[in-house]
Enzyme design. Structure first.
Site, mmCIF file in Angstrom:
data_model
loop_
_atom_site.group_PDB
_atom_site.id
_atom_site.type_symbol
_atom_site.label_atom_id
_atom_site.label_comp_id
_atom_site.label_asym_id
_atom_site.label_seq_id
_atom_site.Cartn_x
_atom_site.Cartn_y
_atom_site.Cartn_z
ATOM 1 N N GLN A 1 -33.082 -69.883 65.352
ATOM 2 C CA GLN A 1 -33.911 -70.990 64.872
ATOM 3 C C GLN A 1 -33.451 -72.333 65.409
ATOM 4 O O GLN A 1 -34.270 -73.217 65.698
ATOM 5 C CB GLN A 1 -33.916 -70.986 63.338
ATOM 6 N N HIS B 1 -35.407 -65.363 57.039
ATOM 7 C CA HIS B 1 -34.849 -64.474 58.055
ATOM 8 C C HIS B 1 -34.635 -63.078 57.476
ATOM 9 O O HIS B 1 -33.891 -62.908 56.506
ATOM 10 C CB HIS B 1 -33.517 -65.033 58.575
#
Length: 270
Positions: A200, A228
């Site tokens: 990310q 996630h």
């Protein structure tokens, strides 16, 4: 004389026809046959697999410039995926199933490697998208000098550490410097970098830097919030966690007032 382009299209049509025959046979297996008990069907499918592989190898030799194609450089649900990539990945998925003591020939799994291969190529199609074609000259002169914000762009990506998804929303802001970009192109830039193997932190920076360069903005800022699956489905298994990252380029690295305005508009001040 037959043109090379026409010949290539005909060859691809032959491969598609053979693949369609395979799909029909697989459908028959699902509906009517217990695959393990009907060895003739299994043997026929194996021969078809070999035929497809041979045809694809021949196609690669005859038309070496064939690549994965997208319509106008954009991601599409109708992505045309290079056939040899699908077959190669499909074979690896079959090996994975066997390594976990599964039977890739059982009824519920016989189509799974093929589906998984196509899905994986679609999920990582960002590697083959073309930034120039995505932008497609959708950059316009503008006298605007105020903050432009596009909020809540949904995205999904694959964690490069575990190949598990992370899913969330991306907020993008920029200060124009004589030019603005078409609204949908910002979402397509997010797709360009998210449909890859990612972390990310890098994804956030790449989007900010790309837009800064493409429109020569005075400054850009990106905020991503995501869940996630590598945190939820494995390891520490924390179900309520999510990650927030920000990245800024140009004047928005230091302009505290405009940064705060961006966070206020995107919910980042909560």
């Amino acid at each position: 004389m037959i043109k090379k382009h026409d010949c290539e299209q005909e060859f691809q049509s032959i491969i598609s026809t053979v693949e369609e025959i395979r799909s029909l046979l697989l459908g028959m297996c699902d509906k009517q046959f217990k695959v393990k008990q009907d060895q003739s069907i299994v043997k026929l499918l194996e021969e078809i697999e070999k035929t497809i592989g041979n045809l694809i190898n021949l196609e690669s030799n005859l038309f070496p410039k064939t690549k994965i194609k997208q319509e106008n450089g954009h991601h599409s649900n109708h992505l045309i995926i290079q056939n040899n990539s699908v077959v190669e990945i499909e074979n690896h998925y079959k090996q994975i199933l066997m390594l976990i003591n599964e039977d890739p020939q059982r009824e519920g799994l016989i189509k799974t490697p093929y589906r998984a291969a196509k899905a994986f190529l679609e999920l990582t199609c960002g590697y083959n998208l073309n930034l120039k074609k995505i932008v497609n000259d959708a950059i316009y002169q503008s006298d605007s000098k105020e903050l432009v914000v596009v909020k809540g762009i949904e995205f999904h990506s694959l964690c490069e550490h575990h190949l598990l998804p992370f899913v969330g929303k991306c907020h993008v802001g920029y200060i124009p410097q004589g030019k603005v970009i078409g609204l949908s192109k910002i979402a397509r830039v997010v797709d360009l970098y998210s449909k890859r193997l990612q972390i990310q932190e890098n994804l956030t920076y790449q989007i900010a830097q790309c837009l800064y360069d493409v429109i020569n903005a005075k400054g850009t800022i990106v905020r991503i919030e995501a869940e996630h699956m590598c945190m939820k489905m494995r390891g520490i298994s924390k179900q309520n966690s999510f990650m927030i990252t920000t990245s800024s380029v140009g004047c928005l690295e230091t302009d505290v007032g405009i940064r705060q305005e961006f966070f206020n508009l995107t919910g980042g001040n909560k």
